[in-house]
Scaffold this motif. Structure first.
Motif, PDB file in Angstrom:
ATOM      1  N   PHE A  22      18.868 -16.432  92.901  1.00 11.86           N
ATOM      2  CA  PHE A  22      18.368 -16.834  91.587  1.00 11.86           C
ATOM      3  C   PHE A  22      19.389 -17.737  90.907  1.00 11.86           C
ATOM      4  N   TYR A  23      18.898 -18.628  90.048  1.00 10.21           N
ATOM      5  CA  TYR A  23      19.819 -19.507  89.323  1.00 10.21           C
ATOM      6  C   TYR A  23      19.419 -19.585  87.865  1.00 10.21           C
ATOM      7  N   ILE A  24      20.387 -20.070  87.079  1.00  7.02           N
ATOM      8  CA  ILE A  24      20.182 -20.218  85.645  1.00  7.02           C
ATOM      9  C   ILE A  24      21.055 -21.358  85.149  1.00  7.02           C
ATOM     10  N   GLU A  25      20.586 -22.076  84.151  1.00  8.14           N
ATOM     11  CA  GLU A  25      21.394 -23.110  83.503  1.00  8.14           C
ATOM     12  C   GLU A  25      22.240 -22.432  82.433  1.00  8.14           C
ATOM     13  N   MET A  26      23.506 -22.786  82.377  1.00  5.54           N
ATOM     14  CA  MET A  26      24.396 -22.159  81.405  1.00  5.54           C
ATOM     15  C   MET A  26      25.607 -23.051  81.168  1.00  5.54           C
ATOM     16  N   TRP A  44      22.708 -11.938  88.137  1.00  6.37           N
ATOM     17  CA  TRP A  44      23.098 -10.831  89.018  1.00  6.37           C
ATOM     18  C   TRP A  44      22.184  -9.632  88.804  1.00  6.37           C
ATOM     19  N   LYS A  45      21.729  -9.433  87.594  1.00  6.15           N
ATOM     20  CA  LYS A  45      20.785  -8.337  87.323  1.00  6.15           C
ATOM     21  C   LYS A  45      19.429  -8.609  87.971  1.00  6.15           C
ATOM     22  N   GLN A  46      19.121  -9.884  88.223  1.00  8.12           N
ATOM     23  CA  GLN A  46      17.901 -10.235  88.948  1.00  8.12           C
ATOM     24  C   GLN A  46      18.071  -9.973  90.441  1.00  8.12           C
ATOM     25  N   LEU A  47      19.224 -10.366  90.991  1.00  8.25           N
ATOM     26  CA  LEU A  47      19.431 -10.307  92.441  1.00  8.25           C
ATOM     27  C   LEU A  47      19.668  -8.889  92.960  1.00  8.25           C
ATOM     28  N   MET A  48      20.590  -8.177  92.359  1.00  5.79           N
ATOM     29  CA  MET A  48      21.057  -6.919  92.949  1.00  5.79           C
ATOM     30  C   MET A  48      19.944  -5.900  93.226  1.00  5.79           C
ATOM     31  N   PRO A  49      19.011  -5.663  92.311  1.00  6.85           N
ATOM     32  CA  PRO A  49      17.979  -4.670  92.613  1.00  6.85           C
ATOM     33  C   PRO A  49      17.017  -5.103  93.722  1.00  6.85           C
ATOM     34  N   ARG A  50      17.033  -6.398  94.080  1.00  4.91           N
ATOM     35  CA  ARG A  50      16.077  -6.911  95.056  1.00  4.91           C
ATOM     36  C   ARG A  50      16.707  -7.274  96.394  1.00  4.91           C
ATOM     37  N   LEU A  51      17.973  -6.973  96.578  1.00  2.73           N
ATOM     38  CA  LEU A  51      18.652  -7.325  97.833  1.00  2.73           C
ATOM     39  C   LEU A  51      17.960  -6.744  99.059  1.00  2.73           C
ATOM     40  N   ASN A  52      17.407  -5.559  98.918  1.00  5.60           N
ATOM     41  CA  ASN A  52      16.766  -4.919 100.077  1.00  5.60           C
ATOM     42  C   ASN A  52      15.503  -5.658 100.542  1.00  5.60           C
ATOM     43  N   LYS A  96      19.845 -16.520 107.639  1.00  2.53           N
ATOM     44  CA  LYS A  96      19.854 -17.317 108.873  1.00  2.53           C
ATOM     45  C   LYS A  96      18.912 -18.513 108.774  1.00  2.53           C
ATOM     46  N   ASN A  97      17.797 -18.332 108.072  1.00  2.00           N
ATOM     47  CA  ASN A  97      16.825 -19.413 107.910  1.00  2.00           C
ATOM     48  C   ASN A  97      15.991 -19.145 106.657  1.00  2.00           C
ATOM     49  N   PHE A  98      15.136 -20.088 106.352  1.00  2.00           N
ATOM     50  CA  PHE A  98      14.280 -19.958 105.175  1.00  2.00           C
ATOM     51  C   PHE A  98      12.859 -19.527 105.541  1.00  2.00           C
ATOM     52  N   ASP A  99      12.676 -18.906 106.705  1.00  2.00           N
ATOM     53  CA  ASP A  99      11.339 -18.536 107.170  1.00  2.00           C
ATOM     54  C   ASP A  99      10.678 -17.476 106.288  1.00  2.00           C
ATOM     55  N   THR A 100      11.460 -16.527 105.808  1.00  2.00           N
ATOM     56  CA  THR A 100      10.906 -15.430 105.003  1.00  2.00           C
ATOM     57  C   THR A 100      11.696 -15.332 103.702  1.00  2.00           C
ATOM     58  N   ILE A 101      11.104 -15.831 102.627  1.00  2.00           N
ATOM     59  CA  ILE A 101      11.758 -15.784 101.315  1.00  2.00           C
ATOM     60  C   ILE A 101      10.919 -14.892 100.401  1.00  2.00           C
ATOM     61  N   PRO A 102      11.511 -13.814  99.890  1.00  2.00           N
ATOM     62  CA  PRO A 102      10.748 -12.935  98.996  1.00  2.00           C
ATOM     63  C   PRO A 102      10.239 -13.692  97.770  1.00  2.00           C
ATOM     64  N   GLU A 103       9.118 -13.225  97.258  1.00  3.29           N
ATOM     65  CA  GLU A 103       8.495 -13.860  96.097  1.00  3.29           C
ATOM     66  C   GLU A 103       9.471 -13.928  94.923  1.00  3.29           C
ATOM     67  N   GLY A 104       9.549 -15.116  94.297  1.00  3.38           N
ATOM     68  CA  GLY A 104      10.407 -15.308  93.137  1.00  3.38           C
ATOM     69  C   GLY A 104      11.804 -15.798  93.462  1.00  3.38           C
ATOM     70  N   PHE A 105      12.250 -15.616  94.707  1.00  2.00           N
ATOM     71  CA  PHE A 105      13.572 -16.108  95.107  1.00  2.00           C
ATOM     72  C   PHE A 105      13.520 -17.624  95.267  1.00  2.00           C
ATOM     73  N   GLN A 106      14.651 -18.266  95.024  1.00  2.29           N
ATOM     74  CA  GLN A 106      14.790 -19.703  95.236  1.00  2.29           C
ATOM     75  C   GLN A 106      15.720 -19.927  96.425  1.00  2.29           C
ATOM     76  N   LYS A 107      15.631 -21.098  97.031  1.00  2.00           N
ATOM     77  CA  LYS A 107      16.505 -21.403  98.167  1.00  2.00           C
ATOM     78  C   LYS A 107      17.391 -22.589  97.833  1.00  2.00           C
ATOM     79  N   ILE A 108      18.568 -22.590  98.469  1.00  2.00           N
ATOM     80  CA  ILE A 108      19.498 -23.705  98.332  1.00  2.00           C
ATOM     81  C   ILE A 108      20.292 -23.810  99.627  1.00  2.00           C
ATOM     82  N   GLU A 109      20.552 -25.031 100.051  1.00  2.00           N
ATOM     83  CA  GLU A 109      21.411 -25.240 101.213  1.00  2.00           C
ATOM     84  C   GLU A 109      22.700 -25.900 100.750  1.00  2.00           C
TER      85      GLU A 109
END
Length: 158
Positions: free
Chosen positions: A16-20, A31-39, A78-91
């Motif tokens: 997840f990202y945010i402008e700040m 971090w409060k967005q990411l940590m509960p969803r790591l699994n 490892k790849n972007f094949d399976t991205i959980p809903e709401g997550f963003q990707k960055i390379e």
């Protein structure tokens, strides 16, 4: 505090990202967005977490604590094949990095940053490259308030 100079291959991250800005620090929100969803994340490369910053090209030459940038809380996959809903990707593009070790709390990070950008970089013969900066929060990361906590600080250089 001398860095390791590493030629790093590209990395795929999701999170997840945010402008700040430094004045309007919203790091804890992502971090409060990411940590509960790591699994939910599949094909994770390691248990390391990434705190990543994308700065405007003129960020360091026209720096103020009010200057906005993009902050990520992410994990490497490892790849972007399976991205959980709401997550963003960055390379993160491949490139050369100076890797420093920061030990201490988040409040103590300002001293590490002052050394890197104010002392080491001007004398190093390297220049900043306009790629993401990031911190790797691995096994030695004990939390942002723990004075014994350690994290790697990756600075893009040419």
């Amino acid at each position: 505090m001398l860095p390791k100079i590493i030629e790093q291959p590209a990395k795929k991250l999701i999170g997840f990202y945010i402008e700040m800005s430094l004045v309007e620090n919203k790091t804890q929100e992502i971090w409060k967005q990411l940590m509960p969803r790591l699994n939910e994340v599949q094909q994770v490369v390691s248990a390391d977490l990434f705190s990543l910053q994308i700065y405007p090209e003129d960020y360091f030459s026209n720096f103020t604590p009010f200057t906005p940038f993009t902050k990520w809380a992410a994990v490497e996959v490892k790849n972007f094949d399976t991205i959980p809903e709401g997550f963003q990707k960055i390379e993160i593009p491949a490139g050369k990095y100076a890797v420093f070790l920061h030990k201490g709390t988040t409040e103590m990070f300002v001293q590490t940053a002052q050394y890197i950008y104010g002392e080491w970089l001007p004398k190093s013969g390297y220049q900043l490259e306009n790629r993401p900066h990031f911190e790797v929060l691995g096994d030695a990361y004990l939390g942002h308030e723990n004075p014994d906590s350690e994290e790697e600080v990756w600075i893009p250089i040419i």
